[in-house]
Scaffold this motif. Structure first.
Motif, PDB file in Angstrom:
ATOM      1  N   PRO A 247       0.852  -1.090  -0.016  1.00 31.22           N
ATOM      2  CA  PRO A 247       0.057   0.078   0.080  1.00 31.22           C
ATOM      3  C   PRO A 247       0.952   1.061  -0.089  1.00 31.22           C
ATOM      4  CG  PRO A 247       0.045  -0.896   2.249  1.00 31.22           C
ATOM      5  CD  PRO A 247       0.894  -1.895   1.206  1.00 31.22           C
TER       6      PRO A 247
ATOM      7  N   LEU B   4       2.830   5.267  -7.273  1.00 33.17           N
ATOM      8  CA  LEU B   4       2.225   5.656  -8.734  1.00 33.17           C
ATOM      9  C   LEU B   4       2.896   6.023  -9.847  1.00 33.17           C
ATOM     10  CD1 LEU B   4      -1.260   7.234  -7.289  1.00 33.17           C
ATOM     11  CD2 LEU B   4      -0.483   4.906  -7.630  1.00 33.17           C
TER      12      LEU B   4
ATOM     13  N   HIS C 114      -6.669  10.996  -4.278  1.00 29.78           N
ATOM     14  CA  HIS C 114      -5.483  11.349  -4.850  1.00 29.78           C
ATOM     15  C   HIS C 114      -4.681  12.601  -4.137  1.00 29.78           C
ATOM     16  CE1 HIS C 114      -3.365  14.452  -7.348  1.00 29.78           C
ATOM     17  NE2 HIS C 114      -2.934  13.366  -8.055  1.00 29.78           N
TER      18      HIS C 114
ATOM     19  N   PHE D 114      -3.550  11.456  -0.696  1.00 34.46           N
ATOM     20  CA  PHE D 114      -2.353  10.635  -1.027  1.00 34.46           C
ATOM     21  C   PHE D 114      -1.090  11.517  -1.428  1.00 34.46           C
ATOM     22  CE2 PHE D 114      -1.285   6.894  -4.111  1.00 34.46           C
ATOM     23  CZ  PHE D 114       0.000   6.437  -3.027  1.00 34.46           C
TER      24      PHE D 114
ATOM     25  N   LEU E 298       4.436  11.387  -4.228  1.00 31.74           N
ATOM     26  CA  LEU E 298       3.458  10.258  -4.570  1.00 31.74           C
ATOM     27  C   LEU E 298       4.137   8.817  -4.649  1.00 31.74           C
ATOM     28  CD1 LEU E 298       1.248  12.187  -7.366  1.00 31.74           C
ATOM     29  CD2 LEU E 298       0.245  11.096  -5.260  1.00 31.74           C
TER      30      LEU E 298
ATOM     31  N   SER F  91      -1.081   4.826   0.141  1.00 34.40           N
ATOM     32  CA  SER F  91      -2.102   4.778  -0.450  1.00 34.40           C
ATOM     33  C   SER F  91      -3.368   4.259   0.227  1.00 34.40           C
ATOM     34  CB  SER F  91      -2.051   3.628  -1.760  1.00 34.40           C
ATOM     35  OG  SER F  91      -1.582   2.538  -1.318  1.00 34.40           O
TER      36      SER F  91
ATOM     37  N   ILE G  86      -7.010   6.301   0.983  1.00 39.07           N
ATOM     38  CA  ILE G  86      -8.262   5.493   0.599  1.00 39.07           C
ATOM     39  C   ILE G  86      -9.282   5.325   1.637  1.00 39.07           C
ATOM     40  CG2 ILE G  86      -9.146   3.277  -0.155  1.00 39.07           C
ATOM     41  CD1 ILE G  86      -6.738   2.931  -2.156  1.00 39.07           C
TER      42      ILE G  86
ATOM     43  N   LEU H 267      -6.548  -3.395  -3.824  1.00 44.35           N
ATOM     44  CA  LEU H 267      -5.554  -2.912  -4.758  1.00 44.35           C
ATOM     45  C   LEU H 267      -4.746  -4.144  -5.526  1.00 44.35           C
ATOM     46  CD1 LEU H 267      -3.583  -0.443  -2.474  1.00 44.35           C
ATOM     47  CD2 LEU H 267      -5.394  -0.031  -4.247  1.00 44.35           C
TER      48      LEU H 267
ATOM     49  N   PHE I 139      -5.052   1.834  -8.019  1.00 41.23           N
ATOM     50  CA  PHE I 139      -5.256   2.990  -6.826  1.00 41.23           C
ATOM     51  C   PHE I 139      -6.781   3.191  -7.025  1.00 41.23           C
ATOM     52  CE2 PHE I 139      -5.689   7.280  -5.324  1.00 41.23           C
ATOM     53  CZ  PHE I 139      -5.224   6.996  -4.254  1.00 41.23           C
ATOM     54  N   TYR I 140      -7.425   3.830  -8.056  1.00 34.47           N
ATOM     55  CA  TYR I 140      -8.726   4.107  -8.141  1.00 34.47           C
ATOM     56  C   TYR I 140      -9.724   3.031  -7.840  1.00 34.47           C
ATOM     57  CZ  TYR I 140      -6.603   8.642  -9.368  1.00 34.47           C
ATOM     58  OH  TYR I 140      -5.820   9.807  -9.393  1.00 34.47           O
TER      59      TYR I 140
ATOM     60  N   ASN J  24      -9.982   2.470  -4.535  1.00 34.49           N
ATOM     61  CA  ASN J  24     -10.706   3.329  -3.825  1.00 34.49           C
ATOM     62  C   ASN J  24     -12.141   3.292  -3.874  1.00 34.49           C
ATOM     63  OD1 ASN J  24     -10.678   5.976  -2.581  1.00 34.49           O
ATOM     64  ND2 ASN J  24     -11.467   6.888  -4.499  1.00 34.49           N
TER      65      ASN J  24
END
Length: 472
Positions: free
Chosen positions: A9, A13, A41, A44, A128, A132, A136, A434, A455-456, A459
């Motif tokens: 995690p 990215l 984002h 993060f 970045l 994560s 999230i 993830l 990642f998304y 989320n």
């Protein structure tokens, strides 16, 4: 927990995220989903740019930064708490209140990170690259608050210090000093399965694993000493040779195979998703852990071998004091991951038996580096029960996002903060939506990373799963 936990995690990215991409390809363009992705984002990015390493960083700064977001979103001051044992190691605990019909769910994640020298990375590790799971989980609670959502149970989020290393593990500190803040029916640890639940091959998801138990970490120091002498007069009792011979015996030894309810269920479920000899071997060991041929073939795969038995491996070695002198001392460290139900002292005695050499002393090395002649009788904790109120919503959420993907219980071979919540009587499960490809794993290494789409999607998964857990 502590020193070694492999962590995805905490992952870098790639370029599209740096360019501000906020939607995975399959997100359907829903405005609320897009806003949630932007929020995750931004959190993060904010967290990554706060240095939380043990040497020079501040977990408190990260905790306060996230706390401010919750206060600004309308969370009552009483439900946003930042506290800890010292000024650099404060933890954040946030509560999103539900109806109270059922007991709370606790979410845990850690804000500290391992040391990451800039010169070792091809990109800046503090741009970045990590945290994560923290982003999230925070985004999910903020979104639920914005929606005015009140579930059947409170949702508690604890973002804590010193999971990786340091003096003051935050989950342990909260359990012992503020149990009332984090008491729950069960806990979800976003880092509880090395930070990802989905293993993919060439981008195709293979399984969704959730951890319900973990092995116990233990280090042992092996030492040989003798009189030494001049290197021009070699002797048979060479400390380095004696230690090396003992380490080779340990390397050739396999602890007995032993399955628990979690690992047996893992092999049963994975057998349905595999084919050929591998599937047959998984079914065989689930029925009969004594099937020698199936065990031998499965043991060739390191990840499966680690699920079946306690493992011990040499990780450090030192010896001698001069190039022209016989060594007076040789020492090595053997790291063990111990199955639930067995103790550190039990494993120390087994190492002595396997070595079969009274010249090799086996001592226990504690987390703080202290060395003792015996190990604690502490035993690895029993698995958390596979609760239907946890597993049912998980299976339905996974089916909605990844149709046909098998959900399998798993035993974590590494150590996590789940040991503290399980020890406190809170069943704990490692869950993160993830995905990481088998050939792209860089845990705790150079250029750790996570794909943007993963990642998304993670989320989206966590938001959906939280609602499923707290909706009647």
């Amino acid at each position: 927990m502590s020193r070694d936990t492999p962590r995805f995690p905490l992952a870098a990215l790639l370029a599209p995220l740096l360019a501000g991409a906020v939607l995975a390809a399959d997100r359907s363009g829903d405005a609320a989903d897009a806003a949630a992705d932007r929020l995750a984002h931004d959190i993060f990015k904010q967290l990554i740019e706060i240095n939380t390493t043990d040497s020079v960083g501040s977990v408190t700064a990260a905790a306060e930064a996230v706390a401010q977001r919750f206060r600004a979103a309308g969370f009552p001051a009483a439900d946003v708490s930042v506290r800890g044992p010292n000024e650099r190691k404060k933890n954040l605990v946030v509560r999103l209140r539900g109806t109270g019909q059922r007991r709370p769910v606790l979410l845990i994640g850690h804000l500290d990170v391992v040391e990451a020298p800039r010169e070792d990375w091809s990109t800046d590790p503090f741009k970045l690259d990590m945290k994560s799971g923290d982003a999230i989980m925070s985004a999910a609670l903020l979104r639920l608050k914005q929606e005015g959502y009140r579930g059947s149970r409170d949702i508690i989020l604890a973002l804590t210090a010193d999971e990786e290393d340091g003096c003051c593990n935050g989950v342990e500190w909260l359990v012992h000093n503020h149990r009332e803040l984090i008491d729950a029916e069960f806990a979800l640890n976003h880092d509880g399965l090395v930070g990802y639940s989905i293993t993919s091959e060439h981008g195709v998801p293979q399984e969704f694993a959730f951890s319900a138990t973990e092995k116990m970490y233990a280090d042992y120091q092996l030492t040989v000493t003798n009189a030494g002498g001049h290197s021009s007069l070699p002797r048979s009792d060479n400390a380095i040779y004696q230690l090396a011979a003992g380490l080779l015996r340990i390397g050739r030894y396999s602890f007995p195979v032993e399955l628990n309810e979690v690992t047996r269920a893992y092999f049963e479920r994975m057998a349905k998703a595999r084919s050929g000899e591998l599937a047959a071997d998984m079914r065989a060991i689930a029925r009969n852990p004594g099937d020698a041929q199936a065990v031998a073939r499965l043991s060739l795969k390191p990840d499966l071998n680690a699920l079946m038995r306690t493992t011990c491996v040499a990780t450090r070695l030192e010896g001698g004091h001069s190039n022209n002198a016989l060594p007076q001392r040789a020492a090595g460290v053997v790291n063990c991951r111990i199955l639930p139900g067995h103790s550190k002292e039990e494993v120390r005695k087994e190492l002595i038996r396997v070595l079969d050499d009274p010249a090799i002393t086996v001592r226990y090395v504690a987390d703080d580096g202290a060395i003792s002649d015996t190990a604690p009788e502490q035993r690895a904790l029993s698995p958390s029960p596979l609760l239907p109120q946890v597993l049912g919503p998980l299976e339905s959420t996974v089916a909605a996002l990844w149709p046909g993907l098998p959900v399998v219980p798993f035993m974590n071979a590494s150590a996590t903060d789940g040991i503290f919540t399980r020890a406190a009587g809170i069943p704990t499960y490692g869950v993160a939506g993830l995905a990481v490809d088998r050939d792209d794993m860089h845990a705790h290494g150079r250029d750790e990373r996570l794909r943007v789409a993963a990642f998304y999607r993670g989320n989206e998964f966590f938001y959906r799963y939280l609602k499923a857990l707290t909706t009647d």
